[in-house]
Design a protein around this motif. Structure first.
Motif, PDB file in Angstrom:
ATOM      1  N   ALA A  79      40.898 -17.051  -2.808  1.00 23.46           N
ATOM      2  CA  ALA A  79      40.660 -15.948  -3.746  1.00 23.46           C
ATOM      3  C   ALA A  79      40.225 -14.686  -3.035  1.00 23.46           C
ATOM      4  O   ALA A  79      40.345 -13.581  -3.571  1.00 23.46           O
ATOM      5  N   SER A  80      39.709 -14.833  -1.812  1.00 22.61           N
ATOM      6  CA  SER A  80      39.228 -13.664  -1.069  1.00 22.61           C
ATOM      7  C   SER A  80      39.788 -13.625   0.356  1.00 22.61           C
ATOM      8  O   SER A  80      39.194 -13.021   1.244  1.00 22.61           O
ATOM      9  N   ASN A  81      40.925 -14.274   0.538  1.00 28.01           N
ATOM     10  CA  ASN A  81      41.583 -14.278   1.856  1.00 28.01           C
ATOM     11  C   ASN A  81      40.688 -14.839   2.949  1.00 28.01           C
ATOM     12  O   ASN A  81      40.746 -14.400   4.102  1.00 28.01           O
ATOM     13  N   ASP A  82      39.840 -15.802   2.599  1.00 24.89           N
ATOM     14  CA  ASP A  82      38.950 -16.401   3.577  1.00 24.89           C
ATOM     15  C   ASP A  82      39.442 -17.798   3.950  1.00 24.89           C
ATOM     16  O   ASP A  82      40.459 -18.282   3.445  1.00 24.89           O
ATOM     17  N   VAL A  83      38.686 -18.447   4.827  1.00 22.77           N
ATOM     18  CA  VAL A  83      39.023 -19.787   5.297  1.00 22.77           C
ATOM     19  C   VAL A  83      38.064 -20.787   4.659  1.00 22.77           C
ATOM     20  O   VAL A  83      36.851 -20.562   4.624  1.00 22.77           O
ATOM     21  N   ALA A  84      38.576 -21.878   4.142  1.00 18.33           N
ATOM     22  CA  ALA A  84      37.733 -22.886   3.493  1.00 18.33           C
ATOM     23  C   ALA A  84      36.765 -23.503   4.491  1.00 18.33           C
ATOM     24  O   ALA A  84      37.133 -23.808   5.627  1.00 18.33           O
ATOM     25  N   ALA A  85      35.506 -23.656   4.054  1.00 25.88           N
ATOM     26  CA  ALA A  85      34.502 -24.309   4.895  1.00 25.88           C
ATOM     27  C   ALA A  85      34.893 -25.762   5.091  1.00 25.88           C
ATOM     28  O   ALA A  85      35.370 -26.423   4.169  1.00 25.88           O
ATOM     29  N   GLY A 105      27.605 -27.154   7.404  1.00 25.59           N
ATOM     30  CA  GLY A 105      27.549 -25.769   6.990  1.00 25.59           C
ATOM     31  C   GLY A 105      27.792 -24.788   8.117  1.00 25.59           C
ATOM     32  O   GLY A 105      27.998 -23.603   7.877  1.00 25.59           O
ATOM     33  N   LEU A 106      27.759 -25.254   9.368  1.00 24.89           N
ATOM     34  CA  LEU A 106      27.956 -24.355  10.504  1.00 24.89           C
ATOM     35  C   LEU A 106      29.412 -23.878  10.570  1.00 24.89           C
ATOM     36  O   LEU A 106      30.334 -24.657  10.324  1.00 24.89           O
ATOM     37  N   SER A 142      30.266 -27.027  19.531  1.00 29.02           N
ATOM     38  CA  SER A 142      29.365 -27.621  20.521  1.00 29.02           C
ATOM     39  C   SER A 142      27.977 -27.911  19.943  1.00 29.02           C
ATOM     40  O   SER A 142      27.196 -28.645  20.570  1.00 29.02           O
ATOM     41  N   SER A 143      27.661 -27.353  18.775  1.00 30.24           N
ATOM     42  CA  SER A 143      26.339 -27.561  18.177  1.00 30.24           C
ATOM     43  C   SER A 143      26.324 -28.679  17.137  1.00 30.24           C
ATOM     44  O   SER A 143      25.271 -28.986  16.577  1.00 30.24           O
ATOM     45  N   ILE A 144      27.469 -29.272  16.870  1.00 32.18           N
ATOM     46  CA  ILE A 144      27.550 -30.308  15.833  1.00 32.18           C
ATOM     47  C   ILE A 144      27.052 -31.643  16.376  1.00 32.18           C
ATOM     48  O   ILE A 144      27.453 -32.082  17.453  1.00 32.18           O
ATOM     49  N   ALA A 145      26.178 -32.290  15.616  1.00 30.45           N
ATOM     50  CA  ALA A 145      25.662 -33.610  15.993  1.00 30.45           C
ATOM     51  C   ALA A 145      26.808 -34.621  16.040  1.00 30.45           C
ATOM     52  O   ALA A 145      27.773 -34.504  15.280  1.00 30.45           O
ATOM     53  N   PRO A 146      26.715 -35.619  16.917  1.00 26.91           N
ATOM     54  CA  PRO A 146      27.807 -36.593  17.069  1.00 26.91           C
ATOM     55  C   PRO A 146      28.251 -37.221  15.749  1.00 26.91           C
ATOM     56  O   PRO A 146      29.456 -37.394  15.518  1.00 26.91           O
ATOM     57  N   GLN A 147      27.280 -37.556  14.872  1.00 24.89           N
ATOM     58  CA  GLN A 147      27.656 -38.238  13.632  1.00 24.89           C
ATOM     59  C   GLN A 147      28.387 -37.339  12.640  1.00 24.89           C
ATOM     60  O   GLN A 147      28.966 -37.811  11.660  1.00 24.89           O
ATOM     61  N   TYR A 148      28.363 -36.025  12.892  1.00 29.64           N
ATOM     62  CA  TYR A 148      29.019 -35.107  11.963  1.00 29.64           C
ATOM     63  C   TYR A 148      30.262 -34.442  12.542  1.00 29.64           C
ATOM     64  O   TYR A 148      30.901 -33.637  11.866  1.00 29.64           O
ATOM     65  N   LYS A 149      30.598 -34.782  13.777  1.00 29.50           N
ATOM     66  CA  LYS A 149      31.814 -34.198  14.360  1.00 29.50           C
ATOM     67  C   LYS A 149      33.041 -34.688  13.582  1.00 29.50           C
ATOM     68  O   LYS A 149      33.263 -35.885  13.432  1.00 29.50           O
ATOM     69  N   GLY A 150      33.802 -33.764  13.064  1.00 34.21           N
ATOM     70  CA  GLY A 150      34.995 -34.113  12.296  1.00 34.21           C
ATOM     71  C   GLY A 150      34.712 -34.571  10.882  1.00 34.21           C
ATOM     72  O   GLY A 150      35.648 -34.928  10.151  1.00 34.21           O
ATOM     73  N   LEU A 151      33.448 -34.574  10.463  1.00 31.57           N
ATOM     74  CA  LEU A 151      33.112 -34.980   9.103  1.00 31.57           C
ATOM     75  C   LEU A 151      33.131 -33.744   8.214  1.00 31.57           C
ATOM     76  O   LEU A 151      32.239 -32.892   8.289  1.00 31.57           O
ATOM     77  N   ASN A 152      34.142 -33.663   7.388  1.00 35.36           N
ATOM     78  CA  ASN A 152      34.372 -32.456   6.604  1.00 35.36           C
ATOM     79  C   ASN A 152      34.229 -32.686   5.104  1.00 35.36           C
ATOM     80  O   ASN A 152      34.280 -33.827   4.622  1.00 35.36           O
ATOM     81  N   PHE A 153      34.079 -31.588   4.387  1.00 36.87           N
ATOM     82  CA  PHE A 153      34.024 -31.661   2.926  1.00 36.87           C
ATOM     83  C   PHE A 153      35.370 -32.153   2.389  1.00 36.87           C
ATOM     84  O   PHE A 153      36.429 -31.738   2.870  1.00 36.87           O
TER      85      PHE A 153
END
Length: 535
Positions: free
Chosen positions: A300-306, A311-312, A319-330
């Motif tokens: 709707a605003s020409n942005d990229v989906a999170a 939230g980062l 490089s700041s993502i914790a191992p358990q959350y790497k690749g874990l997406n909404f």
């Protein structure tokens, strides 16, 4: 917002009539343009020429230009070098020499000490939250900050502050109301003329760096994005930093000179007031997060989906993502959204909306009516939330009123965090969820941080412990734990990544940042202005 080329054949009174490529017109947004250039006050003409952390200093300059695009490659400015010592409790900056204020007075470390003493004495002026124990000037070209605790993580807050002159500002009786109609800065431009519609900055011929090749900048204020877009498309502006709907078709396709680029700078989404029901209920926030189609909201605003559940902004913060959350997406799961609400005791009423205790799950989203990009996203959310049994109402206000409203907690939800987190993982979380920055409803958060009023004892402790960490590994361990708290508590709901919307024409000048040469933020700022070359 977009920018269009101005042609030399434009009639008298149009932008760009100074001849050839001598003047660039910059489109900005203001509800009421007044001749106020106090760099510490919000909603002023100065706001069009100085924004913190990444684009400061057409008139008043910062010590360092923080690079929000090429992260980590910050640019020495009034400070040419800096170093930390004493366990990150002392910051020493060596200043440029030969710098003068535009009235001819020499700039020195005394001006820096005066500026930060001013911020310490007048909390209302300290909008960047620059905290320190003491500031001193061992010599005319050196400044030393001392801190009660290790404070390297707040480097950007300190060095992004605009520096003002001691010889002028020391005579100001009340800096919190000082208009500063005729500003005297060290920057590459200085004020020439001012009207209710626009003002002109002319090149500082005695600038301490190689002077700009552009002779003047005309800032024109528009009430909203639509007015800015029209001006840009009609060729009445050369450069802007704002959203354009369907930019490729609306703006870029109109001329081979027109460019639109929004490098990802942060994450945004639905920011709840955690002290108002129903968003105070984690189940409701989880249901919203599960039920929304982020790609549709972002489109709707020409942005990229999170994507990342932390939230980062990705991929910049990989490089700041914790191992358990790497690749874990909404992931959108409408059925699970419904199940989350029913498991929490909500039942659907005859009107199709969930309710509990006789109250319908209903809330409003507040934002300025002139922010068309937020309006576009809000309309998508109204429809999407209705599909999962939640009623969302749109509550518009003015540009001048939105920040005071959210600072006091006078809202159900909003979109568009009022602070620009520095490009560091800690700063991002510190600005948005630090419980130590909690203020009760009705009392304004002085720096607009944690406006959702998140409270969590474990997080509060982690934010206190982070400055004491002595190694990168220790600091990352704390960031990992903050990510877990964010994921499990969902204090606000990330939906899309925002960029530094920028629109510029190369018909008159070249040298703008591009995706191929991302040397700095492309929004109107002096770093870029100094690199522009007339065609």
């Amino acid at each position: 917002m977009g920018t269009l080329a101005l042609t030399a054949c434009q009639g008298s009174g149009s932008a760009g009539t100074t001849g050839a490529n001598d003047e660039l017109t910059i489109a900005g947004q203001s509800d009421n343009l007044t001749q106020v250039f106090n760099p510490f006050l919000p909603n002023t003409a100065q706001g069009l020429t100085y924004t913190s952390q990444g684009s400061g200093g057409f008139i008043y300059e910062p010590l360092v230009q923080i690079n929000t695009v090429d992260i980590g490659n910050d640019l020495p400015w009034l400070a040419k070098t800096w170093r930390w010592s004493d366990g990150n409790k002392t910051l020493t900056l060596d200043l440029q020499t030969g710098v003068k204020w535009t009235d001819g007075t020499a700039f020195s470390a005394d001006d820096v000490v005066f500026t930060f003493t001013l911020l310490k004495n007048y909390a209302a002026l300290n909008t960047l939250g620059a905290e320190f124990a003491k500031v001193s000037a061992p010599s005319a070209s050196q400044v030393v900050f001392t801190f009660a605790v290790p404070s390297q993580q707040f480097f950007t807050n300190i060095v992004s502050c605009p520096i003002v002159s001691k010889h002028i500002w020391s005579a100001v009786k009340d800096p919190t109301s000082y208009t500063d109609k005729n500003p005297v800065g060290t920057g590459p431009f200085k004020l020439s003329t001012f009207s209710a519609q626009s003002f002109v900055l002319v090149r500082n011929e005695d600038y301490w760096q190689p002077k700009a090749q552009i002779k003047s900048l005309r800032f024109v204020a528009y009430k909203d994005n639509a007015g800015m877009t029209n001006a840009l498309v009609q060729g009445q502006a050369d450069w802007a930093g704002s959203f354009i709907a369907n930019a490729d078709k609306t703006y870029v396709a109109r001329s081979s000179h027109n460019h639109y680029w929004a490098p990802i700078n942060g994450t945004d989404g639905l920011i709840p007031n955690l002290e108002r029901w129903p968003l105070s209920d984690l189940a409701v926030r989880r249901a919203i997060s599960l039920g929304v189609d982020r790609k549709q909201v972002a489109a709707a605003s020409n942005d990229v989906a999170a994507t990342s559940v932390t939230g980062l902004p990705m991929p910049a913060y990989t490089s700041s993502i914790a191992p358990q959350y790497k690749g874990l997406n909404f992931v959108q799961d409408v059925n699970k959204a419904h199940q989350t609400l029913t498991d929490a005791g909500y039942t659907k009423g005859s009107d199709g909306y969930y309710e509990k205790g006789g109250k319908r799950v209903e809330f409003s989203i507040s934002f300025p009516s002139s922010y068309t990009e937020i309006a576009a996203r809000a309309q998508v959310l109204v429809s999407q939330l209705k599909d999962i049994g939640i009623k969302l109402n749109v509550d518009t206000t003015t540009v001048n009123d939105i920040n005071p409203m959210t600072a006091k907690g006078d809202f159900d939800s909003t979109m568009g965090y009022p602070v620009n987190s520095a490009p560091r993982a800690f700063s991002y979380y510190n600005d948005t969820i630090n419980p130590n920055l909690y203020y009760p409803i009705g009392k304004s958060t002085p720096t607009w941080q944690n406006i959702e009023r998140f409270q969590n004892a474990e997080a509060a402790t982690l934010f206190d412990e982070y400055p004491k960490a002595t190694t990168d590994a220790q600091r990352q361990q704390i960031i990992d734990q903050l990510e877990t708290i964010f994921v499990e508590n969902l204090p606000w709901i990330p939906m899309f990544y925002w960029g530094s919307y920028s629109d510029y024409s190369t018909a008159k000048v070249t040298g703008f940042p591009t995706p191929q040469d991302p040397y700095f933020s492309p929004v109107p700022n002096p770093v870029v202005a100094l690199r522009l070359k007339p065609v």
